[in-house]
Design an enzyme around this catalytic site. Structure first.
Site, mmCIF file in Angstrom:
data_model
loop_
_atom_site.group_PDB
_atom_site.id
_atom_site.type_symbol
_atom_site.label_atom_id
_atom_site.label_comp_id
_atom_site.label_asym_id
_atom_site.label_seq_id
_atom_site.Cartn_x
_atom_site.Cartn_y
_atom_site.Cartn_z
ATOM 1 N N ASP A 151 -32.878 104.985 -2.560
ATOM 2 C CA ASP A 151 -32.268 105.443 -1.311
ATOM 3 C C ASP A 151 -30.809 104.998 -1.239
ATOM 4 O O ASP A 151 -29.939 105.740 -0.773
ATOM 5 C CB ASP A 151 -33.032 104.888 -0.102
ATOM 6 C CG ASP A 151 -34.528 105.132 -0.231
ATOM 7 O OD1 ASP A 151 -34.916 106.159 -0.811
ATOM 8 O OD2 ASP A 151 -35.311 104.272 0.232
ATOM 9 N N ASN B 261 -38.554 111.423 -4.045
ATOM 10 C CA ASN B 261 -39.385 110.376 -3.427
ATOM 11 C C ASN B 261 -40.853 110.742 -3.279
ATOM 12 O O ASN B 261 -41.388 110.848 -2.172
ATOM 13 C CB ASN B 261 -38.795 109.946 -2.084
ATOM 14 C CG ASN B 261 -37.810 108.792 -2.260
ATOM 15 O OD1 ASN B 261 -37.699 108.227 -3.361
ATOM 16 N ND2 ASN B 261 -37.087 108.441 -1.211
ATOM 17 N N LEU C 209 -33.104 107.393 -14.121
ATOM 18 C CA LEU C 209 -33.920 106.820 -15.194
ATOM 19 C C LEU C 209 -34.137 105.325 -14.994
ATOM 20 O O LEU C 209 -34.427 104.613 -15.951
ATOM 21 C CB LEU C 209 -33.246 107.070 -16.546
ATOM 22 C CG LEU C 209 -32.841 108.522 -16.854
ATOM 23 C CD1 LEU C 209 -32.053 108.586 -18.154
ATOM 24 C CD2 LEU C 209 -34.069 109.423 -16.930
ATOM 25 N N ALA D 156 -33.973 101.028 -3.624
ATOM 26 C CA ALA D 156 -32.839 101.178 -4.549
ATOM 27 C C ALA D 156 -32.464 102.658 -4.720
ATOM 28 O O ALA D 156 -31.281 103.013 -4.745
ATOM 29 C CB ALA D 156 -33.171 100.550 -5.898
HETATM 30 O O1 KDG Z 1 -37.719 104.188 -0.979
HETATM 31 C C1 KDG Z 1 -38.223 103.123 -0.210
HETATM 32 C C2 KDG Z 1 -39.176 103.687 0.798
HETATM 33 O O2 KDG Z 1 -40.253 104.232 0.120
HETATM 34 C C3 KDG Z 1 -39.658 102.658 1.764
HETATM 35 O O3 KDG Z 1 -38.603 102.172 2.568
HETATM 36 C C4 KDG Z 1 -40.806 103.115 2.624
HETATM 37 O O4 KDG Z 1 -40.055 105.215 3.432
HETATM 38 C C5 KDG Z 1 -40.902 104.580 2.863
HETATM 39 C C6 KDG Z 1 -42.066 105.287 2.347
HETATM 40 O O5 KDG Z 1 -42.505 106.237 2.998
HETATM 41 O O6 KDG Z 1 -42.541 104.930 1.277
#
Ligand code: KDG
Length: 305
Positions: A253, A161, A222, A251
């Site tokens: 998550d 992320n 991917l 998605a």
């Molecule tokens: O994966 C989705 C998240 O990015 C969103 O809910 C917001 O947690 C978040 C972020 O810090 O971007």
């Protein structure tokens, strides 16, 4: 005891549901909170570790987690800080986020926030690149959580992320490289890895991750092309379910939470990833990170069909 304990920041979500009207739908987000709710909807026993503000949004989150069956005994409430907020805007290139989160309660977490002993009672600890990025004390807290998990024999799951609004690329690369070495399960997306490594080839990306010191299972996501499972010996592609996505927020998550939940229910990696791919696809059919997260019945029906 818990299947999954996740650690990170919940964010109230304001999601633009129409491009020509200034209308925003209030929902909930925050990657690790999304993941743990997705896992709970697949039947996993979950807890969340975070800090919220002593405000209406913090109270909404507490109610949400309780309704979803997510244990909140490790959630701190900070009277001097606010719950974070983000906006989702949709355009021709997909969705984009703007944040109002600096100084948020969750960013003030410290390793002492983990003293309740929940991590030690879990099968998986789930953390992410966002949990690592929001502040140096949150970053310290994530590494302390990882150390606690490893000392207790709890498996560590890490979602890359990458959010470049939150930290510079060089720091992100250095910190994620360090963290992925301690993960039993690393869940990077190809998009994130392209930023981190500069290459867009999945095989070379998996080589980079192994060279960086990953020893656990790696599932490279991917997008609409599915994912590749690398268990250190073999690499197995798993196809995605094609859907007409409305909003892909959360998605990944949903993928993480569903995958962990199914592992806890005894699936092998290929079955768990197949399940998680379907769950993630279904989660894109409505607006928001949390509201459209599917439940086990819906995912199983789709898998059977
Ligand atoms: O994966 C989705 C998240 O990015 C969103 O809910 C917001 O947690 C978040 C972020 O810090 O971007």
């Amino acid at each position: 005891d818990f299947d999954i304990v996740a650690l990170g920041e919940p964010l109230v979500e304001l999601n633009q549901t129409s491009q020509d009207q200034r209308q925003y739908l209030q929902g909930f987000g925050g990657d690790t909170s999304n993941a743990v709710i997705a896992a709970a909807r697949q039947g996993a026993r979950c807890a969340y570790l975070t800090r919220v503000g002593d405000d209406a949004f913090g109270a909404q989150f507490m109610a949400l987690w309780r309704d979803e069956g997510v244990d909140t005994s490790g959630v701190e409430v900070d009277a001097a800080a606010h719950t974070g907020l983000y906006f989702v805007q949709h355009g021709p290139d997909g969705h984009a986020f703007s944040y109002l989160r600096r100084g948020s309660a969750a960013s003030l977490m410290t390793p002492a926030s983990l003293d309740g002993g929940l991590i030690e009672r879990a099968r998986f600890l789930h953390v992410s690149g966002i949990s690592l990025a929001i502040s140096t004390s949150a970053c310290d807290t994530v590494f302390a959580a990882i150390a606690r998990a490893r000392a207790a024999g709890v498996q560590v799951s890490l979602d890359s992320n990458l959010r470049l609004r939150l930290w510079p690329l060089d720091r992100a690369r250095a910190v994620l490289r360090e963290a992925l070495c301690h993960a039993d399960l690393f869940l990077p997306s190809m998009d994130d890895m392209q930023h981190l490594t500069g290459n867009d080839d999945p095989e070379r990306t998996l080589d980079w991750i192994r060279d960086a010191g990953a020893t656990g299972v790696v599932v490279l996501k991917l997008g609409k092309d599915g994912s590749i499972i690398d268990d250190g010996k073999t690499r197995t592609p798993v196809a995605a379910l094609r859907v007409d996505a409305v909003d892909a927020t959360g998605a990944g998550d949903c993928f993480a939470g569903s995958l962990l939940a199914r592992r806890c229910q005894g699936d092998d990696w290929a079955d768990a990833v197949r399940y998680a791919n379907v769950a993630a696809a279904l989660s894109t059919l409505g607006y928001g990170a949390v509201d459209p997260l599917p439940r086990a019945e819906q995912v199983l029906a789709k898998l059977r069909g």
